[in-house]
Every structure is written in structure tokens, then in C-alpha cells.
Design a protein around this motif. Structure first.
Motif, mmCIF file in Angstrom:
data_model
loop_
_atom_site.group_PDB
_atom_site.id
_atom_site.type_symbol
_atom_site.label_atom_id
_atom_site.label_comp_id
_atom_site.label_asym_id
_atom_site.label_seq_id
_atom_site.Cartn_x
_atom_site.Cartn_y
_atom_site.Cartn_z
ATOM 1 N N LEU A 19 0.834 -1.215 0.000
ATOM 2 C CA LEU A 19 0.000 0.000 0.000
ATOM 3 C C LEU A 19 0.869 1.265 0.000
ATOM 4 C CD1 LEU A 19 -2.892 1.143 0.092
ATOM 5 C CD2 LEU A 19 -2.755 1.097 2.572
ATOM 6 N N ASP A 20 1.991 1.232 0.757
ATOM 7 C CA ASP A 20 2.907 2.390 0.752
ATOM 8 C C ASP A 20 3.332 2.707 -0.677
ATOM 9 O OD1 ASP A 20 2.927 2.606 3.495
ATOM 10 O OD2 ASP A 20 4.715 1.345 3.766
ATOM 11 N N VAL A 21 3.713 1.656 -1.417
ATOM 12 C CA VAL A 21 4.200 1.857 -2.785
ATOM 13 C C VAL A 21 3.060 2.400 -3.656
ATOM 14 C CG1 VAL A 21 5.216 0.726 -4.805
ATOM 15 C CG2 VAL A 21 5.821 -0.063 -2.512
ATOM 16 N N CYS A 22 1.875 1.804 -3.515
ATOM 17 C CA CYS A 22 0.737 2.253 -4.336
ATOM 18 C C CYS A 22 0.431 3.718 -4.075
ATOM 19 C CB CYS A 22 -0.495 1.399 -4.049
ATOM 20 S SG CYS A 22 -0.324 -0.277 -4.662
ATOM 21 N N ARG A 23 0.466 4.099 -2.798
ATOM 22 C CA ARG A 23 0.161 5.501 -2.477
ATOM 23 C C ARG A 23 1.233 6.420 -3.037
ATOM 24 N NH1 ARG A 23 -2.510 4.911 3.543
ATOM 25 N NH2 ARG A 23 -4.619 4.600 2.758
ATOM 26 N N ARG A 24 2.482 5.986 -2.907
ATOM 27 C CA ARG A 24 3.592 6.811 -3.412
ATOM 28 C C ARG A 24 3.495 6.981 -4.927
ATOM 29 N NH1 ARG A 24 8.662 5.296 -4.408
ATOM 30 N NH2 ARG A 24 8.527 3.271 -3.408
ATOM 31 N N LYS A 25 3.016 5.957 -5.602
ATOM 32 C CA LYS A 25 2.949 5.992 -7.073
ATOM 33 C C LYS A 25 1.549 6.358 -7.586
ATOM 34 C CE LYS A 25 7.168 4.641 -7.688
ATOM 35 N NZ LYS A 25 8.169 5.580 -8.223
ATOM 36 N N ASN A 26 0.697 6.780 -6.678
ATOM 37 C CA ASN A 26 -0.682 7.165 -7.051
ATOM 38 C C ASN A 26 -1.462 6.056 -7.735
ATOM 39 O OD1 ASN A 26 -0.666 9.741 -6.000
ATOM 40 N ND2 ASN A 26 0.429 10.518 -7.807
ATOM 41 N N VAL A 77 -6.023 2.207 -4.432
ATOM 42 C CA VAL A 77 -6.384 0.955 -3.750
ATOM 43 C C VAL A 77 -7.467 1.331 -2.730
ATOM 44 C CG1 VAL A 77 -5.581 -0.951 -2.293
ATOM 45 C CG2 VAL A 77 -4.005 0.104 -3.898
ATOM 46 N N ALA A 78 -8.539 0.557 -2.690
ATOM 47 C CA ALA A 78 -9.610 0.849 -1.709
ATOM 48 C C ALA A 78 -9.093 0.549 -0.302
ATOM 49 C CB ALA A 78 -10.827 -0.019 -2.010
ATOM 50 N N CYS A 125 -8.387 -3.616 1.263
ATOM 51 C CA CYS A 125 -7.203 -3.359 0.445
ATOM 52 C C CYS A 125 -6.595 -4.649 -0.099
ATOM 53 C CB CYS A 125 -6.173 -2.585 1.253
ATOM 54 S SG CYS A 125 -5.459 -3.567 2.578
ATOM 55 N N LEU A 126 -7.393 -5.724 -0.130
ATOM 56 C CA LEU A 126 -6.893 -7.024 -0.604
ATOM 57 C C LEU A 126 -6.291 -6.916 -2.002
ATOM 58 C CD1 LEU A 126 -9.819 -9.363 0.478
ATOM 59 C CD2 LEU A 126 -7.541 -9.255 1.498
ATOM 60 N N VAL A 127 -5.190 -7.653 -2.212
ATOM 61 C CA VAL A 127 -4.592 -7.749 -3.555
ATOM 62 C C VAL A 127 -4.152 -9.195 -3.785
ATOM 63 C CG1 VAL A 127 -3.786 -5.349 -3.705
ATOM 64 C CG2 VAL A 127 -2.304 -7.076 -2.656
ATOM 65 N N GLU A 128 -3.926 -9.521 -5.046
ATOM 66 C CA GLU A 128 -3.429 -10.849 -5.393
ATOM 67 C C GLU A 128 -1.934 -10.727 -5.673
ATOM 68 O OE1 GLU A 128 -5.875 -12.489 -8.460
ATOM 69 O OE2 GLU A 128 -4.896 -14.456 -8.360
#
Ligand code: FES
Length: 351
Positions: free
Chosen positions: A19-26, A29-30, A47-50
């Protein structure tokens, strides 16, 4: 190190969560339980992911990145699981939005709209309940609801709580925790006593729903603001204007705050500057004393509002200060005023 998200390569730092990476890269993620500055998450499971590392879906807010990791944010499996988790959370709230204090300002409502949660697979709607067992179950749920409006700053209503634990994690004085056991667990104060703290307001800021909100009588405020015999003066705390803009951005396209305040019924606006820091009490007092005398206005016909995010101020109202409104409450007034921009504008003047 490099990882792949949705088949695209990203350079990441050791110790970061997905999630940190997703937020940093915009990368959207719910999320619901995760909140800026809080390390704890893993409660809402939105925030589940595969990933390519395990068969099971993982929560991106608690899973750290590792070498060779590949993440899929919106696979079919993820979407299905996220929808189910969201439906379970939403089922408790369904039907209450119209009268809710946080209507159009609620994170859960926003997610439910985004994911088009319309069906109720887990809990029947009230009108659909027929059996005695179902009605007893609803009665049981209601009997556990805790509503507390006895402290001067924070309003609590456990009916809206989604047990995200943000308040537990963010409170510097550790005033919140879990009460009861097993299926009866609810978040609250110890033994559900009246909240008694320094009222920093962090819990209200963090709460995604209307479980914790600002304490105020907005109906009375709205009526005072529309009373043409009263002069309403707003004193803006230093730095509050950006916070108000942030709150109203989804409510109205109008970003001119002066115009909005005048349309709400305020006649005068005082904007505290750098040099006024910590002088708010003196400035507010002047409105009802020196300024009133100079302008020959009966101070009893003046209503003073301090617009500030310091909710502890609500406990310190005085003969010179009538109301304290936070940025969230201003947004609620704007929301409730509807077509505010075309509303009646009283005599606009400045002190
Ligand atoms: S945001 Fe990850 S579980 Fe809630």
C-alpha cells in the motif's frame, strides 16, 4: 529492489508495504482502516490484492514488498472478495445515509457508491424481515448501540462504527478500546463512560463514518445565521482556510470562501494572520466590546463564531464566543444549505 504492480515495474524500498508503494505511485487501492501516519491496519480487508507469492489474497496495508513480487490490484478474484467485504460493512449502515451527519462526507458511503453496492446478500432490509428470529436479531443489535453527547466536544454514536480501529490507534491518551467480547465487541471508552480527555480532535478527524463527530447544534446555528436581527461574525483561525477548502471540494464547486460564508449568513469575516497567533480570544472579545461600542450595536445581537480545527475550544465558550465550528462543520453547513451560492446574501461588510 524492483517489484511489478499490474505488470508494470516499480522501484521500491525495503520495509515498505504494498500500500505504501501504491500511495507513493498514485495507484488507487480501496482502504478504510488504514489512515495517514498510522502503522496499524488489517481490519477492514478492503485493500486485498493478489500476488504471485501465495494462493491467498493478502492485505496490501500489512504485506511488505519482497524480491520478485508481482501484485495484481484489480483481478477478478480481488474484486469479488473486496465487494463481499464492502457489502458486509455496508449492510450495517444501509438506509441511514440521508439523515447521517456525514452524508456525502463519509468514506464508507463513497466506497459503496464507487463499487455500486446495491444488493444486500447478507442482511435483509428492515421491511423484508418477517421471522421473529430476524426481528430479535435487529433488536439485539440496537440494544448495544451507544450514543454519547454529554461531553462538550465529541459526539459518539456506535451505530455508525465499522470497527476500523483508527480512533484506538490515533488517540494519544488511549481513551478508546474494545468493549464486550466475541460477537458483541464494540469500540468505545472504558465501560462506556463519558469521553473525558484534552479533546485534541484526532479521533474525529480519523473516523471514516459518523461514529465520532464534532459536537454542536447545527440546527440552532443555521437558525441564528438566518436571523436578520443578528449580526454573525466569523473569526477564521490561522491556517483553517485550506482545511475548509479540502472539506468542501466534493460538496460544492464554489471555492471562493468569502462568497460561501456570506451566502451562509455571516456578515463579517475576520481572518487571523501570522501576527494574530494566540490572540484569538482578545480579537473575539473586541468584536462584542470595542467594535460593538464604536458601531453602536447591542452586543446581545452579535453572534461570534470561531472557525478552527481546535475542537477543545468548544469547551471554552464564553460570553464573547458563542460558537466554535470546525472545517468539517462548515462543510456540513454548506452541504445542508443546498443551492448556497444563489442563496440570500445579507449585508456583506468587513470589520
Ligand atoms: S486498509 Fe488494509 S485491511 Fe483495511
Amino acid at each position: 529492489m524492483q517489484i511489478k504492480i499490474n505488470n508494470k515495474k516499480y522501484t521500491v524500498k525495503n520495509g515498505e508495504t504494498i500500500l505504501d508503494v501504491c500511495r507513493r505511485k498514485n495507484i488507487p487501492v480501496a482502504t478504510l482502516c488504514s489512515f495517514e501516519g498510522l502503522s496499524r491496519g488489517g481490519a477492514c480487508r478492503l485493500c486485498l490484492v493478489e500476488t504471485n507469492k501465495t494462493e491467498k489474497l493478502v492485505t496490501s496495508c500489512t504485506t511488505k514488498v519482497c524480491e520478485g513480487l508481482e501484485v495484481f490490484i484489480e483481478s477478478e478474484k480481488v474484486q469479488k472478495a473486496r465487494r463481499i467485504n464492502l457489502e458486509l460493512l455496508w449492510a450495517d449502515h444501509a438506509g441511514k445515509c440521508v439523515t447521517c451527519k456525514k452524508n456525502r462526507m463519509c468514506e464508507l458511503q463513497k466506497l459503496a457508491e464507487e463499487y455500486r453496492i446495491e444488493n444486500f446478500h447478507f442482511v435483509p432490509r428492515r421491511g423484508e424481515m418477517t421471522s421473529k428470529e430476524e426481528l430479535n436479531l435487529v433488536h439485539d443489535n440496537w440494544s448495544r448501540v451507544v450514543v454519547e453527547n454529554d461531553n462538550p466536544c465529541v459526539s459518539r454514536n456506535s451505530e455508525f462504527c465499522v470497527e476500523c480501529r483508527r480512533c484506538i490507534s490515533i488517540c494519544p491518551e488511549k481513551k478508546f478500546g474494545f468493549n464486550n467480547r466475541a460477537g458483541d465487541v464494540i469500540v468505545g471508552t472504558p465501560y462506556e463512560k463519558v469521553l473525558d480527555c484534552s479533546f485534541c480532535g484526532e479521533c474525529v478527524r480519523a473516523c471514516p463514518t459518523a461514529a465520532l463527530t464534532d459536537q454542536n447544534n447545527l440546527e440552532k446555528i443555521a437558525s441564528d445565521l438566518s436571523d436578520l436581527k443578528k449580526l454573525s461574525v466569523a473569526v477564521f483561525d490561522f491556517g483553517i482556510l485550506d482545511k475548509i477548502k479540502e472539506q468542501i471540494k466534493n460538496i460544492t464547486p464554489e471555492q471562493n470562501l468569502e462568497k460561501l460564508f456570506f451566502a451562509l449568513g455571516f456578515e463579517r469575516i475576520i481572518n487571523l494572520k501570522d501576527e494574530d497567533k494566540n490572540r484569538e480570544d482578545e480579537i473575539i472579545k473586541n468584536v462584542k466590546t470595542t467594535d460593538a461600542k464604536r458601531e453602536k450595536i447591542d452586543p446581545r445581537n452579535i453572534r461570534t463564531f470561531f472557525i478552527s480545527s481546535k475542537i477543545s475550544k468548544k469547551a471554552q465558550k464564553s460570553e464573547f464566543l458563542d460558537y466554535v465550528l470546525t472545517d468539517r462543520e462548515v462543510a456540513r453547513l454548506v452541504r445542508d444549505a443546498g443551492k448556497i451560492v444563489t442563496g440570500k446574501i445579507k449585508n456583506n461588510t468587513r470589520l
